[in-house]
Design an enzyme around this catalytic site. Sequence first.
Site, PDB file in Angstrom:
ATOM      1  N   HIS A   1       0.733  -1.193   0.059  1.00 48.80           N
ATOM      2  CA  HIS A   1      -0.006   0.031   0.091  1.00 48.80           C
ATOM      3  C   HIS A   1       0.841   1.236   0.139  1.00 48.80           C
ATOM      4  O   HIS A   1       0.301   2.433  -0.384  1.00 48.80           O
ATOM      5  CB  HIS A   1      -1.095   0.018   1.140  1.00 48.80           C
ATOM      6  CG  HIS A   1      -2.028  -0.920   1.034  1.00 48.80           C
ATOM      7  ND1 HIS A   1      -3.273  -0.712   0.658  1.00 48.80           N
ATOM      8  CD2 HIS A   1      -2.048  -2.414   1.279  1.00 48.80           C
ATOM      9  CE1 HIS A   1      -4.080  -1.641   0.505  1.00 48.80           C
ATOM     10  NE2 HIS A   1      -3.400  -2.790   1.030  1.00 48.80           N
TER      11      HIS A   1
ATOM     12  N   ASP B   1       3.670   9.360  -1.131  1.00 49.79           N
ATOM     13  CA  ASP B   1       2.428   8.513  -0.705  1.00 49.79           C
ATOM     14  C   ASP B   1       2.098   7.559  -1.714  1.00 49.79           C
ATOM     15  O   ASP B   1       2.386   7.726  -2.875  1.00 49.79           O
ATOM     16  CB  ASP B   1       1.391   9.621  -0.800  1.00 49.79           C
ATOM     17  CG  ASP B   1       0.325   9.326   0.645  1.00 49.79           C
ATOM     18  OD1 ASP B   1       0.228   8.231   0.968  1.00 49.79           O
ATOM     19  OD2 ASP B   1      -0.545  10.364   0.731  1.00 49.79           O
TER      20      ASP B   1
HETATM   21  P1  ADQ Z   1      -2.886   6.352   4.652  1.00 50.38           P
HETATM   22  O1  ADQ Z   1      -1.467   6.712   4.773  1.00 50.38           O
HETATM   23  O2  ADQ Z   1      -3.810   5.989   5.799  1.00 50.38           O
HETATM   24  O3  ADQ Z   1      -3.055   4.836   3.641  1.00 50.38           O
HETATM   25  P2  ADQ Z   1      -4.636   7.781   2.671  1.00 50.38           P
HETATM   26  O4  ADQ Z   1      -4.760   6.926   1.446  1.00 50.38           O
HETATM   27  O5  ADQ Z   1      -4.926   9.157   2.427  1.00 50.38           O
HETATM   28  O6  ADQ Z   1      -3.561   7.411   3.651  1.00 50.38           O
HETATM   29  O7  ADQ Z   1      -6.101   7.300   3.143  1.00 50.38           O
HETATM   30  C1  ADQ Z   1      -6.457   7.795   4.710  1.00 50.38           C
HETATM   31  C2  ADQ Z   1      -7.869   7.189   4.682  1.00 50.38           C
HETATM   32  O8  ADQ Z   1      -8.164   7.771   6.007  1.00 50.38           O
HETATM   33  C3  ADQ Z   1      -8.967   7.977   3.694  1.00 50.38           C
HETATM   34  O9  ADQ Z   1      -9.963   6.962   3.555  1.00 50.38           O
HETATM   35  C4  ADQ Z   1      -9.618   9.224   4.631  1.00 50.38           C
HETATM   36  O10 ADQ Z   1     -10.816   9.571   4.626  1.00 50.38           O
HETATM   37  C5  ADQ Z   1      -9.280   8.417   6.209  1.00 50.38           C
HETATM   38  N1  ADQ Z   1      -9.003   9.703   7.048  1.00 50.38           N
HETATM   39  C6  ADQ Z   1      -7.884  10.474   6.983  1.00 50.38           C
HETATM   40  N2  ADQ Z   1      -8.133  11.533   7.892  1.00 50.38           N
HETATM   41  C7  ADQ Z   1      -9.468  11.230   8.413  1.00 50.38           C
HETATM   42  C8  ADQ Z   1      -9.970  11.918   9.602  1.00 50.38           C
HETATM   43  N3  ADQ Z   1      -9.677  12.975  10.276  1.00 50.38           N
HETATM   44  N4  ADQ Z   1     -10.968  11.448  10.135  1.00 50.38           N
HETATM   45  C9  ADQ Z   1     -11.545  10.332   9.540  1.00 50.38           C
HETATM   46  N5  ADQ Z   1     -10.980   9.724   8.357  1.00 50.38           N
HETATM   47  C10 ADQ Z   1      -9.637   9.985   8.023  1.00 50.38           C
HETATM   48  C11 ADQ Z   1      -2.057   3.954   3.055  1.00 50.38           C
HETATM   49  C12 ADQ Z   1      -0.920   4.678   2.263  1.00 50.38           C
HETATM   50  C13 ADQ Z   1      -1.630   5.209   1.220  1.00 50.38           C
HETATM   51  C14 ADQ Z   1      -2.716   4.534   0.403  1.00 50.38           C
HETATM   52  C15 ADQ Z   1      -3.668   4.018   1.380  1.00 50.38           C
HETATM   53  C16 ADQ Z   1      -4.523   2.743   0.659  1.00 50.38           C
HETATM   54  O11 ADQ Z   1      -0.179   5.492   2.908  1.00 50.38           O
HETATM   55  O12 ADQ Z   1      -0.779   6.027   0.135  1.00 50.38           O
HETATM   56  O13 ADQ Z   1      -3.486   5.441  -0.691  1.00 50.38           O
HETATM   57  O14 ADQ Z   1      -2.863   3.042   2.248  1.00 50.38           O
HETATM   58  O15 ADQ Z   1      -3.923   1.726   0.033  1.00 50.38           O
END
Ligand code: ADQ
Length: 488
Positions: free
Chosen positions: A153, A361
């Site tokens: 991921h 990311d």
């Molecule tokens: P993350 O590093 O967690 O994921 P991201 O892909 O942006 O990063 O996903 C974050 C998730 O958490 C989103 O669904 C978002 O809605 C939720 N989220 C973030 N802040 C929030 C808040 N304040 N309240 C509630 N929900 C919140 C890892 C990798 C990424 C990759 C994903 C999926 O680091 O690059 O995209 O896995 O593979």
Amino acid sequence: MSRLVIVSNRTPSTGPAAGGLAVALRKTLAERDGFWFGWSGKLSEQPPREARFEEVDGLTVGKIDLTRQDHHAYYAGFSNSILWPAFHLRLDLTTFDGQWYEGYRRVNTRFAEALRPHLKPDDVIWVHDYHLIPLAAELRRLGARNRIGFYLHIPFPVADTLFAIPHHLELMRDLSHYDLVGMQAQRDIVAFNEFADHQAPLSLSGDPLKAVDFSKTIVEAFPIGSDPDAFARLAVSPAANKMVRRMQRAMDEQRLILGVDRLDYSKGLPQRVEAYEKLLANNPQLRRGVHLLQIAPPSRDTIKEYQHHSDQLDAMCGHVMGRFAEPDWQPLTYVKRAYGQPSLAGLYRMARIGLVTPLRDGMNLVAHEYVGSQNPEDPGVLVLSRFAGAAEIFEDALQVNPFDTDETAEAMRMGLSMPLEERRARWEGLMRAARTHSVDNWAARFLDRLGAMAGRARQRNASKGGMPTIARDVLHLGSGTEQPSAPA
Ligand code: ADQ
């Protein structure tokens, strides 16, 4: 149809899943036989060796407990103080502790030993993320001949950074025990190939040194996404409207610039606040007319680099407040807590700028969720880091180099003054891309690819040892610390 076994660090718990990924994987599993396997979330002195199985919201879930010591070495240690920072090209934030790798391997062995008795020969196994790179090798050691896929991921590091990770060669050998390895972006495949083609730091003379044979492993990009149409519905739901009304009362005529992230140093939050400061400094006419809302709930806060990062962000937000706030106007709001998806969807829709500027990311699902939530008649503008995997998909975003805070400030200014026609045209392109790369399509593509490898699995069943062989042309190993293991 073969059973599907999903393996991840954590197993799902009861109640609505927090993220789109968990929802999609639950849906995929609900459509076929199989189970989810992982750590229960519990620590105990002497955890039972066998997994216990439970029904969780209609899914079968196998769980194991871990000792506190093993969990620390595996999770906070090797996974999140070495692999996470290094894979995000932050070697400066790694902490090397020799005992962590042993704990990491021990936990992967525990996973394999508890999972192996529950596998049927035809099961398809899908392993998730950097915590579990050695799992296929451990399962193969126990005789599993199944098709096993792995999805990373997070980004794959460039070769020079990979060489700096302790035991990197063993980890890469572990990867070669998977039939299919999925990564987020073409950029990651290029980095992987750079390693696979050389496998040791380059020298001026001689052929590339190869210690690991990847010829039986397919490595491809499978960009993950969200469910953009679900976000479109959610963004106009009563729960979303409630949040929007609250915000509208506070915002009055100001235009909203929104960031939503886990509080993680990979997300580029200090640079983002600096860029916002420059926006206000360079464009006095925008003061009182814009507001930055940064939502960032703490994560992994037992790790000192995360605490330091959190303190740094507190100080920067305080600095911008002190510089620009007036008794009746505040330039930003910084909220350190999580919100439900409906509230986030409402905020995404309200925001004129979605500010997604990680330093690096894997994908970044917030960018996908922001796009899905927009009002097609009056969409906002996505300002996106070109170092997010999402940049390969979202060509119509305003792409920035997040290290260059002048550029990010300028992109925000452009987004705020962008005519409606251009915003619509860009958003239509973004929404098309978000639909093409929906999370459902991602899961289906990966599993179709892995399922189509039945022939290879049979070949493996028929072969004697079934383990990928180690190339014979090894002269010496780059780091001099590891020897190739004997083929089984
Ligand atoms: P993350 O590093 O967690 O994921 P991201 O892909 O942006 O990063 O996903 C974050 C998730 O958490 C989103 O669904 C978002 O809605 C939720 N989220 C973030 N802040 C929030 C808040 N304040 N309240 C509630 N929900 C919140 C890892 C990798 C990424 C990759 C994903 C999926 O680091 O690059 O995209 O896995 O593979």
